[in-house]
Motif scaffolding. Structure first.
Motif, mmCIF file in Angstrom:
data_model
loop_
_atom_site.group_PDB
_atom_site.id
_atom_site.type_symbol
_atom_site.label_atom_id
_atom_site.label_comp_id
_atom_site.label_asym_id
_atom_site.label_seq_id
_atom_site.Cartn_x
_atom_site.Cartn_y
_atom_site.Cartn_z
ATOM 1 N N ALA A 201 1.129 -1.509 0.104
ATOM 2 C CA ALA A 201 -0.249 -0.127 0.162
ATOM 3 C C ALA A 201 0.882 0.915 0.265
ATOM 4 C CB ALA A 201 -0.699 0.086 1.281
ATOM 5 N N PHE A 202 1.836 1.228 0.820
ATOM 6 C CA PHE A 202 3.123 2.325 0.750
ATOM 7 C C PHE A 202 3.963 2.168 0.226
ATOM 8 C CE2 PHE A 202 -1.057 3.098 3.663
ATOM 9 C CZ PHE A 202 -1.350 4.593 2.536
ATOM 10 N N LEU A 203 5.724 2.897 0.434
ATOM 11 C CA LEU A 203 6.458 2.919 -0.026
ATOM 12 C C LEU A 203 7.267 2.149 0.846
ATOM 13 C CD1 LEU A 203 6.919 6.186 -2.065
ATOM 14 C CD2 LEU A 203 6.490 3.598 -3.024
ATOM 15 N N ALA A 204 7.322 1.920 2.394
ATOM 16 C CA ALA A 204 8.069 1.962 2.864
ATOM 17 C C ALA A 204 7.900 1.199 3.992
ATOM 18 C CB ALA A 204 9.173 2.852 3.269
ATOM 19 N N ALA A 205 6.484 1.446 4.198
ATOM 20 C CA ALA A 205 6.306 0.325 6.269
ATOM 21 C C ALA A 205 3.943 -0.340 5.448
ATOM 22 C CB ALA A 205 6.427 1.497 6.975
ATOM 23 N N GLU A 206 3.828 -0.601 6.369
ATOM 24 C CA GLU A 206 2.431 -0.887 5.966
ATOM 25 C C GLU A 206 1.482 0.442 6.145
ATOM 26 O OE1 GLU A 206 1.562 -3.963 8.704
ATOM 27 O OE2 GLU A 206 2.898 -5.534 7.777
ATOM 28 N N GLN A 207 1.863 1.699 6.187
ATOM 29 C CA GLN A 207 1.524 3.137 7.011
ATOM 30 C C GLN A 207 2.181 4.156 6.181
ATOM 31 O OE1 GLN A 207 2.138 1.634 9.890
ATOM 32 N NE2 GLN A 207 4.683 2.269 9.818
ATOM 33 N N PRO A 208 1.664 4.914 5.588
ATOM 34 C CA PRO A 208 2.804 6.204 4.958
ATOM 35 C C PRO A 208 3.798 6.649 5.971
ATOM 36 C CG PRO A 208 0.772 6.930 5.316
ATOM 37 C CD PRO A 208 0.257 5.561 5.975
ATOM 38 N N THR A 209 4.803 7.266 5.837
ATOM 39 C CA THR A 209 5.802 7.509 6.384
ATOM 40 C C THR A 209 6.348 8.145 5.335
ATOM 41 O OG1 THR A 209 7.260 5.948 5.101
ATOM 42 C CG2 THR A 209 6.901 5.927 7.352
ATOM 43 N N LEU A 210 8.061 9.395 5.574
ATOM 44 C CA LEU A 210 8.258 10.202 5.055
ATOM 45 C C LEU A 210 8.910 10.077 3.853
ATOM 46 C CD1 LEU A 210 10.420 11.660 7.565
ATOM 47 C CD2 LEU A 210 8.147 12.908 7.003
ATOM 48 N N ALA A 211 8.706 8.721 3.791
ATOM 49 C CA ALA A 211 9.261 7.965 2.260
ATOM 50 C C ALA A 211 7.865 8.375 1.060
ATOM 51 C CB ALA A 211 9.312 6.163 2.396
ATOM 52 N N ASP A 212 6.820 8.014 1.321
ATOM 53 C CA ASP A 212 5.535 8.410 0.850
ATOM 54 C C ASP A 212 5.417 10.247 0.527
ATOM 55 O OD1 ASP A 212 4.541 5.657 -0.007
ATOM 56 O OD2 ASP A 212 4.502 5.910 2.576
ATOM 57 N N LEU A 213 5.593 10.773 1.560
ATOM 58 C CA LEU A 213 5.324 11.904 1.062
ATOM 59 C C LEU A 213 6.289 12.679 -0.048
ATOM 60 C CD1 LEU A 213 4.687 13.646 4.952
ATOM 61 C CD2 LEU A 213 2.775 12.129 2.916
ATOM 62 N N ALA A 214 7.727 12.072 0.416
ATOM 63 C CA ALA A 214 8.749 12.717 -0.036
ATOM 64 C C ALA A 214 8.934 12.988 -1.642
ATOM 65 C CB ALA A 214 10.182 12.575 -0.073
ATOM 66 N N CYS A 215 8.199 11.195 -2.010
ATOM 67 C CA CYS A 215 7.850 11.242 -3.664
ATOM 68 C C CYS A 215 7.160 11.790 -4.074
ATOM 69 C CB CYS A 215 8.262 9.353 -3.854
ATOM 70 S SG CYS A 215 9.339 8.895 -3.212
ATOM 71 N N TYR A 216 5.700 12.056 -3.314
ATOM 72 C CA TYR A 216 4.494 11.283 -3.501
ATOM 73 C C TYR A 216 4.339 12.621 -5.240
ATOM 74 C CZ TYR A 216 -0.536 14.090 -4.210
ATOM 75 O OH TYR A 216 -1.165 14.024 -4.706
ATOM 76 N N SER A 217 5.268 13.910 -4.095
ATOM 77 C CA SER A 217 4.418 15.019 -5.684
ATOM 78 C C SER A 217 4.773 15.214 -7.022
ATOM 79 C CB SER A 217 5.301 16.208 -4.574
ATOM 80 O OG SER A 217 4.343 16.539 -3.246
ATOM 81 N N TYR A 218 5.970 14.796 -6.988
ATOM 82 C CA TYR A 218 6.691 14.825 -8.346
ATOM 83 C C TYR A 218 5.994 13.897 -9.523
ATOM 84 C CZ TYR A 218 9.981 19.115 -7.053
ATOM 85 O OH TYR A 218 9.510 20.541 -6.965
ATOM 86 N N VAL A 219 6.015 12.661 -8.586
ATOM 87 C CA VAL A 219 5.880 11.506 -9.374
ATOM 88 C C VAL A 219 3.568 11.372 -9.901
ATOM 89 C CG1 VAL A 219 4.803 9.358 -8.754
ATOM 90 C CG2 VAL A 219 6.934 9.722 -8.641
ATOM 91 N N ALA A 220 3.272 12.368 -9.098
ATOM 92 C CA ALA A 220 1.978 12.765 -9.393
ATOM 93 C C ALA A 220 1.175 13.658 -10.183
ATOM 94 C CB ALA A 220 1.134 12.888 -7.599
ATOM 95 N N HIS A 221 1.767 14.331 -10.186
ATOM 96 C CA HIS A 221 2.737 15.656 -10.911
ATOM 97 C C HIS A 221 3.335 15.403 -12.265
ATOM 98 C CE1 HIS A 221 -0.535 18.450 -9.141
ATOM 99 N NE2 HIS A 221 0.083 17.845 -8.301
#
Length: 207
Positions: free
Chosen positions: A148-168
């Protein structure tokens, strides 16, 4: 926990600033957003905060800190040290760090650079940015196929760091249509209760 006043210097369209803003919202921290477009970043006042002239910059009382990933680590350690955003267990912490490195590497030189070229006229190698994006998104698609998420079973800094530019990425001409697991992951981030979107930019015309 008491706060002495947090200011985030950034722009609404900055993916680097957006990841920090998402974390501020996730942690429920009050902050002031100070717009720092290019002319502001060239000013003496801003260069005193960050001599490299880059955003984002965080001020927390007397503390001044630049670099989005460093800012996120600081905010968690300072305001939510026992939270899941940055795990303390060695392997989990290493997995988050790996994605912070990917955010500063492949995400920056792939989707982010493609968007900068298309939307802001950056003079760079568009074909190289497309190749890096393809390799990155193919890797992320495989990685997220059963996660579901990049580094763990719940969102972490990994997801926030990668989301913005990937989503856009589509704003840089990089389609996400071939990557259903990546699109499902961006949707999960966007469904988080604190989520705030980046204002959309026009999609480039298809050649």
């Amino acid at each position: 926990m008491s706060q002495t006043g947090i200011t985030l210097h950034s722009t609404p369209l900055s993916g680097h600033g957006h990841r920090v803003e998402l974390l501020l919202l996730a942690l429920g921290l009050d902050y002031r957003f100070a717009s720092a477009p290019a002319d502001v970043r060239r000013s003496e006042a801003f260069l005193a905060l960050n001599p490299l002239g880059q955003i984002p910059v965080l001020q927390d009382g007397a503390l001044v800190l630049a670099d989005s990933n460093a800012i996120m680590v600081y905010l968690v350690k300072r305001y939510a040290p026992d939270s899941a955003w940055l795990p303390s267990e060695p392997l989990a912490a290493a997995q988050v760090q790996r994605w912070l490195s990917i955010a500063a590497g492949e995400v920056m030189h792939g989707p982010s650079t493609a968007r900068l070229i298309t939307q802001f006229g950056l003079k760079d190698d568009a074909a190289r940015a497309e190749r890096i994006s393809s390799r990155l998104l193919t890797f992320m698609e495989s990685h997220l196929a059963e996660r579901a998420f990049l580094a763990a079973e719940q969102p972490t800094l990994a997801d926030l760091a990668c989301y913005s530019y990937v989503a856009h990425a589509p704003e840089g001409g990089i389609s996400l249509k071939p990557y259903p697991a990546v699109r499902a992951w961006t949707a999960r981030i966007e469904a988080l209760p604190f989520f705030k979107p980046i204002p959309p930019s026009p999609l480039p015309a298809k050649g």
